[in-house]
Enzyme design. Structure first.
Site, PDB file in Angstrom:
ATOM      1  CD  GLU B 129      -2.897  -0.808   0.376  1.00 29.72           C
ATOM      2  OE1 GLU B 129      -3.235  -1.622  -0.739  1.00 29.72           O
ATOM      3  OE2 GLU B 129      -3.842  -0.532   0.248  1.00 29.72           O
ATOM      4  CB  THR B 182      -4.701   6.807  -4.251  1.00 28.81           C
ATOM      5  OG1 THR B 182      -5.184   5.870  -4.563  1.00 28.81           O
ATOM      6  CG2 THR B 182      -4.643   6.859  -2.891  1.00 28.81           C
TER       7      THR B 182
END
Lengths: 308, 308
Positions: B129, B182
């Site tokens: 991540e 993101t």
């Protein structure tokens, strides 16, 4: 029956990560009143407690205001006479005004044949809180009326959620004998907070709720953290950090400020530990040259009750 | 056994009031890989999916980075060959990178005789991540590895709490085909928020957790509100408000942005309602002139699995 003797419990609001939305009730201390139904309208208040400063005019008394709101809602023509027998010390941070309001509306509701459920009494007791602190908070009055842990999910509309109480959960509360006004405790708070702190906070809020449902004491302990309110308000409580350290070293699961203070609460998994924790806190408070009162109690799951 | 075919689920992070701390897994869609243990060290990655853009160098691939962190922790001398067969569309906001990382570390852990528990794999998948979004979030990888709803109570130390999944809870997800990075979704957020908004938010966080434990669908629905992140991020999703309104009118319990978007998720109490909701959202999206993909799925309670 025209007259009842009522006990309503002290309460711990905020519970670390639950600022303004969570509270729980204690078995002791609490308020005790007698309440009598009269045929002529009007509310009369008498004070037989040790605290002389209580206003007796119903519109200036938290219990009077709460009861008035309740009676108006019902359109009741009855009057009531309330006599305060015992009172939680005002300004302690363990829901003194909430207990008075809860006792009054609970007692009147019983005397009128229970027209409303306990949960539905909260909105009226909130009017007493508005008088006492300037805002109609529910995090003390909801557990004072419903017992146990109560979540105020939302204020608008009011949405109250009961949270289970794990077995063998005991609270220790220390009330350092210093004066701290609720409005001052509110005034010091910042209107803006960091998003990253808020994320930590709602992680702990969620963790505390999960811990209570699971009966996972370690999770409850890890979640009893307040990174937003406690760091500011604790500055108003002399020796707060050392008292908290003493509590945790004595075995408390967690420790934070009760309501807007100055009382400090802890949770423990046995009465013996809770007693040890209370004494450790009192000793540390005494070392700061400050007198204190301590209370050790299981979580009250009943709310107000009729005293036989 | 030296080779396994693995499925790892898509995930919905944030879940309205649980920004950065809560996520849940879907039965579909998901990533599928084959993973083969080799006797010589090193990670090799092949791509047999429809998405040509996947980096194959292990240090630039989320699954490669996660697997590398896992192997380093174990001090393993083994190498692994990963072949991606199916991939969640990147940039969708339903945990595409998390599914890849979860599949890789889960598969390797199985091939090595399960030296670690699933919960303990999360820290390695978080490294994937970090590569994908710049920060090591766990709200996708934790449910991708553990299934169900997972609360990230704390990041430091990492504290993961499983939350029960009520029966008959179905998710509908719509992925509007717009590009939303993101990092852009993170950048628009304000660093400071109002305390009064934060109080509303953690009331809803607590309400959502309580609703999941109680299996109280109405409470879950009332708690699926985000007053902090959604009002800002939704500005990046054309037609968000009308899509949300369509979902709620079609019977969804609640609706918010999935992760950092652009996908939007809802929860419903039956598969039929979830299907109706998905179609209503797609129709509204189409009215904005935007193509979309929809997914309807029960909550995945298993996490990754070996495909026979």
């Amino acid at each position: 029956m025209d007259s009842l003797h009522i006990f309503a419990p002290a309460t711990v609001a905020n519970v670390a990560a639950g600022f303004d939305i969570l509270g729980f009730a204690l078995n002791a201390p609490g308020d005790e009143i007698t309440i009598r139904k009269t045929d002529t309208p009007g509310i009369t208040i008498h004070n037989k407690t040790e605290f002389a400063s209580m206003p007796l005019a119903p519109e200036k008394n938290t219990a009077g205001v709460a009861l008035q709101a309740y009676l108006q809602h019902l359109g009741s023509e009855h009057g009531f006479e309330i006599t305060f027998l015992k009172k939680i010390k005002p300004g302690s941070g363990i829901g003194s005004s909430a207990a008075s309001s809860a006792a009054a509306v609970f007692g009147a509701n019983e005397l009128l044949g229970r027209p409303l459920e306990r949960k539905d009494l909260v909105q009226f007791a909130m009017q007493g809180e508005k008088l006492a602190s300037g805002s109609a908070h529910a995090d003390n009055v909801a557990p004072a009326l419903m017992g146990g842990f109560v979540l105020v999910r939302s204020y608008n509309p009011l949405d109250l959620v009961t949270i289970p109480v794990p077995e063998n959960l005991y609270a220790s509360v220390i009330h350092p004998q210093i004066e701290l006004k609720t409005e001052d405790s509110r005034r010091v708070l910042r209107k803006q907070i960091l998003l990253k702190d808020a994320v930590v906070q709602w992680g702990n809020t969620a963790g505390l709720i999960a811990g209570l449902f699971k009966g996972d004491y370690e999770l409850i302990g890890r979640s009893l953290q307040d990174v937003i309110i406690e760091p500011i308000r604790s500055l108003l409580i002399p020796g707060f950090e050392s008292i908290k350290t003493a509590a945790l070293q004595a075995g408390a699961l967690g420790c934070s400020i009760s309501g807007s203070g100055p009382s400090i609460f802890t949770l423990s998994t046995s009465e013996a530990t809770a007693q040890t924790v209370a004494k450790a806190m009192q000793q540390m408070c005494s070392q700061q040259g400050i007198e204190s009162e301590i209370h050790v109690s299981p979580i009250n799951t009943q709310g107000p009750r009729i005293v036989q």
